[in-house]
Write a protein that holds these residues in place. Sequence first.
Motif, PDB file in Angstrom:
ATOM      1  N   TRP A 428       0.445  -1.216  -0.077  1.00 51.30           N
ATOM      2  CA  TRP A 428       0.003   0.101  -0.043  1.00 51.30           C
ATOM      3  C   TRP A 428       1.314   1.383  -0.102  1.00 51.30           C
ATOM      4  CZ3 TRP A 428       0.265   2.623   4.215  1.00 51.30           C
ATOM      5  CH2 TRP A 428       1.241   1.919   5.845  1.00 51.30           C
ATOM      6  N   PRO A 429       0.328   2.621  -0.758  1.00 54.46           N
ATOM      7  CA  PRO A 429       1.111   3.579  -0.696  1.00 54.46           C
ATOM      8  C   PRO A 429       1.395   4.438   0.834  1.00 54.46           C
ATOM      9  CG  PRO A 429      -0.658   4.094  -1.918  1.00 54.46           C
ATOM     10  CD  PRO A 429      -0.781   2.097  -1.342  1.00 54.46           C
ATOM     11  N   LEU A 430       1.978   4.720   1.244  1.00 54.31           N
ATOM     12  CA  LEU A 430       2.094   5.983   2.120  1.00 54.31           C
ATOM     13  C   LEU A 430       1.800   7.101   1.685  1.00 54.31           C
ATOM     14  CD1 LEU A 430       4.443   3.283   3.400  1.00 54.31           C
ATOM     15  CD2 LEU A 430       5.149   4.989   4.087  1.00 54.31           C
ATOM     16  N   GLN A 431       2.225   7.702   0.887  1.00 53.61           N
ATOM     17  CA  GLN A 431       1.770   9.285   0.459  1.00 53.61           C
ATOM     18  C   GLN A 431       0.468   9.596  -0.115  1.00 53.61           C
ATOM     19  OE1 GLN A 431       3.901  11.832  -0.102  1.00 53.61           O
ATOM     20  NE2 GLN A 431       2.455  12.743  -1.067  1.00 53.61           N
ATOM     21  N   GLY A 432       0.064  10.589   1.024  1.00 50.60           N
ATOM     22  CA  GLY A 432      -1.754  10.556   1.475  1.00 50.60           C
ATOM     23  C   GLY A 432      -1.774   9.968   1.837  1.00 50.60           C
ATOM     24  N   LEU A 433      -1.619   8.669   2.045  1.00 52.87           N
ATOM     25  CA  LEU A 433      -2.841   8.347   3.221  1.00 52.87           C
ATOM     26  C   LEU A 433      -2.212   7.800   4.726  1.00 52.87           C
ATOM     27  CD1 LEU A 433      -5.097   5.990   3.302  1.00 52.87           C
ATOM     28  CD2 LEU A 433      -3.896   4.300   2.453  1.00 52.87           C
ATOM     29  N   GLY A 434      -0.890   7.762   4.412  1.00 54.34           N
ATOM     30  CA  GLY A 434      -0.206   7.378   6.065  1.00 54.34           C
ATOM     31  C   GLY A 434      -0.545   6.128   6.854  1.00 54.34           C
ATOM     32  N   VAL A 435      -1.033   6.043   7.279  1.00 47.61           N
ATOM     33  CA  VAL A 435      -0.199   4.953   8.387  1.00 47.61           C
ATOM     34  C   VAL A 435      -1.252   4.584   9.472  1.00 47.61           C
ATOM     35  CG1 VAL A 435       0.941   3.051  10.408  1.00 47.61           C
ATOM     36  CG2 VAL A 435       2.743   4.029   8.865  1.00 47.61           C
ATOM     37  N   MET A 436      -2.477   4.017   9.156  1.00 49.47           N
ATOM     38  CA  MET A 436      -3.560   3.708  10.302  1.00 49.47           C
ATOM     39  C   MET A 436      -2.701   2.338  11.060  1.00 49.47           C
ATOM     40  SD  MET A 436      -6.714   4.500  10.642  1.00 49.47           S
ATOM     41  CE  MET A 436      -6.761   5.704   8.765  1.00 49.47           C
ATOM     42  N   PRO A 437      -2.931   3.538  11.918  1.00 49.27           N
ATOM     43  CA  PRO A 437      -2.698   3.099  13.408  1.00 49.27           C
ATOM     44  C   PRO A 437      -3.889   1.801  14.033  1.00 49.27           C
ATOM     45  CG  PRO A 437      -4.126   4.872  14.544  1.00 49.27           C
ATOM     46  CD  PRO A 437      -3.619   5.258  12.858  1.00 49.27           C
ATOM     47  N   GLN A 438      -3.188   0.664  14.830  1.00 44.55           N
ATOM     48  CA  GLN A 438      -4.932  -0.372  15.346  1.00 44.55           C
ATOM     49  C   GLN A 438      -4.806   0.100  16.730  1.00 44.55           C
ATOM     50  OE1 GLN A 438      -0.219  -1.973  14.778  1.00 44.55           O
ATOM     51  NE2 GLN A 438      -0.880  -3.838  15.242  1.00 44.55           N
ATOM     52  N   VAL A 439      -4.806   0.938  17.471  1.00 46.86           N
ATOM     53  CA  VAL A 439      -5.549   1.391  18.204  1.00 46.86           C
ATOM     54  C   VAL A 439      -5.530   3.355  18.192  1.00 46.86           C
ATOM     55  CG1 VAL A 439      -5.248   1.748  20.571  1.00 46.86           C
ATOM     56  CG2 VAL A 439      -5.084  -0.637  19.495  1.00 46.86           C
ATOM     57  N   CYS A 440      -6.792   3.640  17.900  1.00 49.41           N
ATOM     58  CA  CYS A 440      -7.125   5.150  17.421  1.00 49.41           C
ATOM     59  C   CYS A 440      -7.395   6.167  18.483  1.00 49.41           C
ATOM     60  CB  CYS A 440      -8.096   5.183  16.428  1.00 49.41           C
ATOM     61  SG  CYS A 440      -8.040   6.820  16.253  1.00 49.41           S
ATOM     62  N   THR A 441      -6.513   7.024  18.796  1.00 47.60           N
ATOM     63  CA  THR A 441      -6.149   8.029  20.079  1.00 47.60           C
ATOM     64  C   THR A 441      -6.785   9.304  19.874  1.00 47.60           C
ATOM     65  OG1 THR A 441      -3.997   8.086  20.053  1.00 47.60           O
ATOM     66  CG2 THR A 441      -4.782   6.271  21.456  1.00 47.60           C
ATOM     67  N   SER A 442      -7.114   9.303  18.730  1.00 50.78           N
ATOM     68  CA  SER A 442      -7.615  10.477  17.763  1.00 50.78           C
ATOM     69  C   SER A 442      -9.459  11.081  17.830  1.00 50.78           C
ATOM     70  CB  SER A 442      -6.664  11.297  16.999  1.00 50.78           C
ATOM     71  OG  SER A 442      -7.105  10.413  15.541  1.00 50.78           O
ATOM     72  N   GLY A 444     -11.045  11.011  21.302  1.00 50.20           N
ATOM     73  CA  GLY A 444     -10.846  11.608  22.689  1.00 50.20           C
ATOM     74  C   GLY A 444     -11.269  10.045  23.003  1.00 50.20           C
ATOM     75  N   GLU A 445     -11.083  10.272  24.434  1.00 51.54           N
ATOM     76  CA  GLU A 445     -11.192   9.282  25.527  1.00 51.54           C
ATOM     77  C   GLU A 445     -12.246   8.393  25.690  1.00 51.54           C
ATOM     78  OE1 GLU A 445     -10.638  11.273  29.983  1.00 51.54           O
ATOM     79  OE2 GLU A 445      -8.812  12.423  28.941  1.00 51.54           O
ATOM     80  N   ALA A 446     -13.287   8.960  25.520  1.00 53.07           N
ATOM     81  CA  ALA A 446     -14.246   7.711  25.604  1.00 53.07           C
ATOM     82  C   ALA A 446     -14.473   6.652  24.110  1.00 53.07           C
ATOM     83  CB  ALA A 446     -15.755   8.366  25.783  1.00 53.07           C
ATOM     84  N   ALA A 447     -13.814   7.421  23.424  1.00 51.88           N
ATOM     85  CA  ALA A 447     -13.946   5.812  22.037  1.00 51.88           C
ATOM     86  C   ALA A 447     -12.514   5.675  22.685  1.00 51.88           C
ATOM     87  CB  ALA A 447     -13.389   7.081  20.290  1.00 51.88           C
ATOM     88  N   VAL A 448     -11.578   5.909  23.205  1.00 49.38           N
ATOM     89  CA  VAL A 448     -10.713   5.486  23.258  1.00 49.38           C
ATOM     90  C   VAL A 448     -10.424   4.709  24.301  1.00 49.38           C
ATOM     91  CG1 VAL A 448      -8.007   5.572  24.763  1.00 49.38           C
ATOM     92  CG2 VAL A 448      -8.233   6.755  23.130  1.00 49.38           C
ATOM     93  N   THR A 449     -10.998   4.519  25.270  1.00 46.92           N
ATOM     94  CA  THR A 449     -11.580   3.907  26.784  1.00 46.92           C
ATOM     95  C   THR A 449     -12.527   2.518  26.053  1.00 46.92           C
ATOM     96  OG1 THR A 449     -12.591   5.069  28.800  1.00 46.92           O
ATOM     97  CG2 THR A 449     -13.245   3.139  28.776  1.00 46.92           C
ATOM     98  N   ASP A 450     -13.827   2.533  25.006  1.00 44.05           N
ATOM     99  CA  ASP A 450     -14.206   2.202  24.869  1.00 44.05           C
ATOM    100  C   ASP A 450     -13.312   0.713  23.313  1.00 44.05           C
ATOM    101  OD1 ASP A 450     -17.084   3.398  25.211  1.00 44.05           O
ATOM    102  OD2 ASP A 450     -17.232   3.953  23.571  1.00 44.05           O
ATOM    103  N   GLN A 451     -12.790   1.081  23.130  1.00 52.55           N
ATOM    104  CA  GLN A 451     -11.730   0.326  22.167  1.00 52.55           C
ATOM    105  C   GLN A 451     -10.941  -0.521  23.424  1.00 52.55           C
ATOM    106  OE1 GLN A 451      -8.997   2.022  18.633  1.00 52.55           O
ATOM    107  NE2 GLN A 451      -9.984   4.060  20.103  1.00 52.55           N
TER     108      GLN A 451
END
Length: 529
Positions: A428-442, A444-451
């Motif tokens: 897969w190409p890095l340009q534009g796409l970037g790296v998608m993390p396995q755990v997303c922390t961006s 909010g805290e509630a979403a992190v807690t749910d994950q």
Amino acid sequence: MVASLLASPVAWRPHAARAQTPATGGASAGGFDATEFSAVIATALTFLGPRTLEAHPASDFALWGLNGLGALDPALSVVAPAPTGRAVPTVVLQNGQTALVSLPRPAPDDTNGWAALVTRFAEEAWQASATLRSGGGDGLTQSFFDELFNHLDPYSRYVAPTPATADRAARDGGAADVGLTLARDGERVVIAGVNTNGPAWPAGLNTGQIVVAVNGHAVEGDSAARVQALLQGAPDSRVQVTVAARTRTGGPGARSTVVLRRASVPPETVYAFSSGSVVILRITSFSADTAQEMSQYLDQATQDQKLTGLIFDLRGNRGGVLQQAVTTAALVMDNGVTAITRGRYPTANRVWAVQGGDMTRGVPIVILVDGRTASAAEILAAALSDHRRAVVVGSATLGKGLVQTFAQMPDGGELFVTWSRVLAPLGWPLQGLGVMPQVCTSRGEAAVTDQLQSLADGQPVNRDAVAAARAARFPLPVSRILDIRKACPAAVGTDGDLDVARTILDNPAEYKTLQGVIPDPSVLSGTAE
């Protein structure tokens, strides 16, 4: 270092076309040296031709750059109608409605012909425009390249001689030193940091030690800056440093003296911290010695039998030297493809693979990334993630997957040219796409807690977004890139990222679940074809 991914520099000293007539103003700092300018343009056109991501004739580069005359003085313009019929077309430089010079249009790929035309137009513009002269010869050259590169990607650029010289000095390590960072502690100067690239590291000097004397002269009461200056000097010269261990009361204890040879010390890019049985390695950029620094810290970390995990903190890391990212990956991978680069120039096409041994023997790794993580840092994160060697935590990264090579110009400036795209090991190409993390922390805290709760229940998190990113292939429409990235918007990392990383490392079953979110690495053998 800028947000740039650099391949090795290209040694480039071609024969350049020379101007036939000298320009008024000569080669003084603010003047215009037509001979040097012609050499720069000819060298640049020859260098660019086979290396840009998309093919362009020399005529495109020359005409784009000539728009720089009008950028400096709007009264100046270049008229270059496309060739039609059998008539020999001309290129005209105008000042308002007045034609200053008209020359036959060279063949599209006639590099020297276009360099001579550009030089003649620059000479005529210099003589005709006081506005242009006020910017100086360096300004004229800079404007030419600024306008040329406006038609290419945002990372290709020309760096003028003065800043280029400073950049080269920074890459080479700058002034001779011993690699110590000092600070004041009351009336004493203490070692606040030891650069692993410098002479002080193998000599055994450590943070917290009190600097008692330099070359036999006591330094108690001196400022840290003054003592730091005493440590600097000519490359390979010697300096005697006396240090003392700090006692429980804070005073100096047993003394020892070492003699160090000053050296040009590359900037330190790796910093280590311990948190219980976990070691955190913060990598701020990828310079010439980053992999060596990582090797030293990893060697130290793995001496601890209680080590249960590593955290590679790449948040805010804007990248640097591609080879250093690959070599860093090799320190914790047994073998495999780390990145694939694709371009038009033969040596721009490469499969970056490693083979050796994981010096950590499989210690779990969590990589922290954020929206500022770019370039070589993204390559490291993508490589270790695709091989299920690390779990990525944070937000979508910047998405800078273009590689630049560079060459020194005859005037001492440097030309940086994007010549290849980067594909991650899974293709897969890095340009534009970037790296998608396995755990997303961006989100909010509630979403992190749910994950984390889902993870504790054995349910993978962010699986769909990760799968979509890994399945993407070049060329990828912008709309699709945005659709994938919205699952974990780019953001600046927070202290909470470290807490998430610790939670994952403290729970091996959760770590293994997150590894399983990545597609089967067994397909990696086919990505290099």
